[in-house]
Scaffold this motif. Structure first.
Motif, PDB file in Angstrom:
ATOM      1  N   GLY A  98       0.778  -1.220   0.000  1.00  0.00           N
ATOM      2  CA  GLY A  98       0.000   0.000   0.000  1.00  0.00           C
ATOM      3  C   GLY A  98       0.815   1.278   0.000  1.00  0.00           C
ATOM      4  O   GLY A  98       0.244   2.371  -0.014  1.00  0.00           O
ATOM      5  N   LYS A  99       2.133   1.150   0.031  1.00  0.00           N
ATOM      6  CA  LYS A  99       2.985   2.338   0.037  1.00  0.00           C
ATOM      7  C   LYS A  99       3.965   2.295  -1.122  1.00  0.00           C
ATOM      8  O   LYS A  99       4.242   1.236  -1.683  1.00  0.00           O
ATOM      9  CB  LYS A  99       3.735   2.455   1.357  1.00  0.00           C
ATOM     10  CG  LYS A  99       2.835   2.742   2.554  1.00  0.00           C
ATOM     11  CD  LYS A  99       3.664   3.068   3.784  1.00  0.00           C
ATOM     12  CE  LYS A  99       2.778   3.443   4.951  1.00  0.00           C
ATOM     13  NZ  LYS A  99       3.580   3.795   6.167  1.00  0.00           N
ATOM     14  N   GLN A 100       4.507   3.467  -1.434  1.00  0.00           N
ATOM     15  CA  GLN A 100       5.491   3.536  -2.511  1.00  0.00           C
ATOM     16  C   GLN A 100       6.827   2.971  -2.065  1.00  0.00           C
ATOM     17  O   GLN A 100       7.166   2.982  -0.872  1.00  0.00           O
ATOM     18  CB  GLN A 100       5.686   5.004  -2.932  1.00  0.00           C
ATOM     19  CG  GLN A 100       4.533   5.565  -3.737  1.00  0.00           C
ATOM     20  CD  GLN A 100       4.880   6.929  -4.332  1.00  0.00           C
ATOM     21  OE1 GLN A 100       5.653   7.680  -3.758  1.00  0.00           O
ATOM     22  NE2 GLN A 100       4.305   7.229  -5.478  1.00  0.00           N
ATOM     23  N   ARG A 101       7.545   2.483  -3.026  1.00  0.00           N
ATOM     24  CA  ARG A 101       8.905   2.019  -2.743  1.00  0.00           C
ATOM     25  C   ARG A 101       9.741   3.230  -2.347  1.00  0.00           C
ATOM     26  O   ARG A 101       9.677   4.286  -2.974  1.00  0.00           O
ATOM     27  CB  ARG A 101       9.481   1.334  -3.985  1.00  0.00           C
ATOM     28  CG  ARG A 101      10.722   0.538  -3.766  1.00  0.00           C
ATOM     29  CD  ARG A 101      11.086  -0.256  -5.007  1.00  0.00           C
ATOM     30  NE  ARG A 101      10.079  -1.280  -5.293  1.00  0.00           N
ATOM     31  CZ  ARG A 101      10.231  -2.218  -6.231  1.00  0.00           C
ATOM     32  NH1 ARG A 101      11.339  -2.242  -6.968  1.00  0.00           N
ATOM     33  NH2 ARG A 101       9.282  -3.103  -6.450  1.00  0.00           N
ATOM     34  N   GLU A 102      10.561   3.058  -1.315  1.00  0.00           N
ATOM     35  CA  GLU A 102      11.358   4.182  -0.827  1.00  0.00           C
ATOM     36  C   GLU A 102      12.833   3.814  -0.748  1.00  0.00           C
ATOM     37  O   GLU A 102      13.203   2.651  -0.539  1.00  0.00           O
ATOM     38  CB  GLU A 102      10.880   4.618   0.573  1.00  0.00           C
ATOM     39  CG  GLU A 102      11.058   3.588   1.659  1.00  0.00           C
ATOM     40  CD  GLU A 102      10.692   4.124   3.042  1.00  0.00           C
ATOM     41  OE1 GLU A 102      10.274   5.300   3.161  1.00  0.00           O
ATOM     42  OE2 GLU A 102      10.832   3.355   4.016  1.00  0.00           O
ATOM     43  N   LEU A 103      13.657   4.817  -0.898  1.00  0.00           N
ATOM     44  CA  LEU A 103      15.097   4.631  -0.814  1.00  0.00           C
ATOM     45  C   LEU A 103      15.502   4.282   0.618  1.00  0.00           C
ATOM     46  O   LEU A 103      15.054   4.917   1.569  1.00  0.00           O
ATOM     47  CB  LEU A 103      15.820   5.896  -1.246  1.00  0.00           C
ATOM     48  CG  LEU A 103      17.319   5.920  -1.032  1.00  0.00           C
ATOM     49  CD1 LEU A 103      18.018   4.966  -1.997  1.00  0.00           C
ATOM     50  CD2 LEU A 103      17.869   7.338  -1.185  1.00  0.00           C
ATOM     51  N   VAL A 104      16.364   3.303   0.740  1.00  0.00           N
ATOM     52  CA  VAL A 104      17.003   2.998   2.025  1.00  0.00           C
ATOM     53  C   VAL A 104      18.406   3.595   2.018  1.00  0.00           C
ATOM     54  O   VAL A 104      18.755   4.402   2.872  1.00  0.00           O
ATOM     55  CB  VAL A 104      17.065   1.485   2.275  1.00  0.00           C
ATOM     56  CG1 VAL A 104      17.834   1.184   3.560  1.00  0.00           C
ATOM     57  CG2 VAL A 104      15.667   0.887   2.320  1.00  0.00           C
ATOM     58  N   ALA A 105      19.202   3.180   1.055  1.00  0.00           N
ATOM     59  CA  ALA A 105      20.557   3.695   0.917  1.00  0.00           C
ATOM     60  C   ALA A 105      21.038   3.417  -0.495  1.00  0.00           C
ATOM     61  O   ALA A 105      20.695   2.390  -1.085  1.00  0.00           O
ATOM     62  CB  ALA A 105      21.498   3.046   1.930  1.00  0.00           C
ATOM     63  N   SER A 106      21.858   4.332  -0.993  1.00  0.00           N
ATOM     64  CA  SER A 106      22.378   4.174  -2.339  1.00  0.00           C
ATOM     65  C   SER A 106      23.787   4.724  -2.405  1.00  0.00           C
ATOM     66  O   SER A 106      24.119   5.689  -1.710  1.00  0.00           O
ATOM     67  CB  SER A 106      21.478   4.905  -3.333  1.00  0.00           C
ATOM     68  OG  SER A 106      21.946   4.744  -4.650  1.00  0.00           O
ATOM     69  N   SER A 107      24.599   4.117  -3.271  1.00  0.00           N
ATOM     70  CA  SER A 107      25.982   4.525  -3.433  1.00  0.00           C
ATOM     71  C   SER A 107      26.273   4.720  -4.904  1.00  0.00           C
ATOM     72  O   SER A 107      25.820   3.931  -5.737  1.00  0.00           O
ATOM     73  CB  SER A 107      26.911   3.443  -2.858  1.00  0.00           C
ATOM     74  OG  SER A 107      28.249   3.682  -3.215  1.00  0.00           O
ATOM     75  N   ASN A 108      27.041   5.765  -5.226  1.00  0.00           N
ATOM     76  CA  ASN A 108      27.444   5.917  -6.622  1.00  0.00           C
ATOM     77  C   ASN A 108      28.773   5.207  -6.854  1.00  0.00           C
ATOM     78  O   ASN A 108      29.373   4.652  -5.931  1.00  0.00           O
ATOM     79  CB  ASN A 108      27.506   7.389  -7.016  1.00  0.00           C
ATOM     80  CG  ASN A 108      28.563   8.179  -6.255  1.00  0.00           C
ATOM     81  OD1 ASN A 108      29.475   7.603  -5.661  1.00  0.00           O
ATOM     82  ND2 ASN A 108      28.449   9.490  -6.283  1.00  0.00           N
ATOM     83  N   SER A 109      29.253   5.244  -8.072  1.00  0.00           N
ATOM     84  CA  SER A 109      30.463   4.490  -8.417  1.00  0.00           C
ATOM     85  C   SER A 109      31.705   5.031  -7.730  1.00  0.00           C
ATOM     86  O   SER A 109      32.718   4.341  -7.633  1.00  0.00           O
ATOM     87  CB  SER A 109      30.667   4.494  -9.934  1.00  0.00           C
ATOM     88  OG  SER A 109      30.770   5.828 -10.409  1.00  0.00           O
ATOM     89  N   GLU A 110      31.621   6.276  -7.239  1.00  0.00           N
ATOM     90  CA  GLU A 110      32.771   6.856  -6.552  1.00  0.00           C
ATOM     91  C   GLU A 110      32.741   6.616  -5.053  1.00  0.00           C
ATOM     92  O   GLU A 110      33.626   7.070  -4.336  1.00  0.00           O
ATOM     93  CB  GLU A 110      32.829   8.356  -6.854  1.00  0.00           C
ATOM     94  CG  GLU A 110      33.036   8.652  -8.343  1.00  0.00           C
ATOM     95  CD  GLU A 110      32.948  10.135  -8.644  1.00  0.00           C
ATOM     96  OE1 GLU A 110      32.640  10.911  -7.721  1.00  0.00           O
ATOM     97  OE2 GLU A 110      33.192  10.508  -9.796  1.00  0.00           O
ATOM     98  N   GLY A 111      31.695   5.943  -4.581  1.00  0.00           N
ATOM     99  CA  GLY A 111      31.636   5.587  -3.172  1.00  0.00           C
ATOM    100  C   GLY A 111      30.859   6.538  -2.293  1.00  0.00           C
ATOM    101  O   GLY A 111      30.793   6.337  -1.073  1.00  0.00           O
ATOM    102  N   SER A 112      30.289   7.559  -2.881  1.00  0.00           N
ATOM    103  CA  SER A 112      29.474   8.479  -2.102  1.00  0.00           C
ATOM    104  C   SER A 112      28.129   7.819  -1.804  1.00  0.00           C
ATOM    105  O   SER A 112      27.454   7.332  -2.706  1.00  0.00           O
ATOM    106  CB  SER A 112      29.251   9.765  -2.895  1.00  0.00           C
ATOM    107  OG  SER A 112      28.398  10.632  -2.176  1.00  0.00           O
TER     108      SER A 112
END
Length: 121
Positions: free
Chosen positions: A42-56
């Motif tokens: 019943g809820k939208q998918r939400e970001l938990v954690a994400s990393s870019n290719s540079e490690g940020s």
């Protein structure tokens, strides 16, 4: 062409820990963003954690200090260490990756099949 395979979900008591793992395989030329989202019915998918290719790395505020994302670009893997889990963390967790394929232009978004995390009170 590309698969994201997740592992590590399960049932844990409040205050406990779990580690989710995800490995990307297939015709991968480059990886850009890689991380985890979650969704409850019943809820939208939400970001938990994400990393870019540079490690940020970027975390949802409610996860800061409790969750840790780690990434191994050589192995195309991303892990999510989850500590001090709360019942409200109960959700299906999805691995996500933004991938450039061999022989194709542009970036493509891929998702894993999802892994259930249940935190009991």
């Amino acid at each position: 062409q590309v698969q994201l395979v997740e592992s590590g979900g399960g049932l844990v008591q409040a205050g406990g820990s779990l580690t989710l793992s995800c490995v990307a395989s297939g015709s991968i030329s480059r990886l850009n963003a890689m991380g985890w989202y979650r969704q409850v019915p019943g809820k939208q998918r939400e970001l938990v954690a994400s990393s870019n290719s540079e490690g940020s790395t970027n975390y949802k505020d409610s996860m800061k200090g409790r969750f840790t994302l780690s990434r191994d670009n050589a192995k195309n893997t991303v892990n999510l260490q989850m500590n001090s889990l709360k019942p409200e963390d109960t959700a299906v967790y999805y691995c996500y990756a933004q991938i450039k394929l061999w022989g194709r232009l542009g970036w493509y978004d891929y998702w894993g099949q999802g892994t259930q995390v249940t935190v009991s009170s």
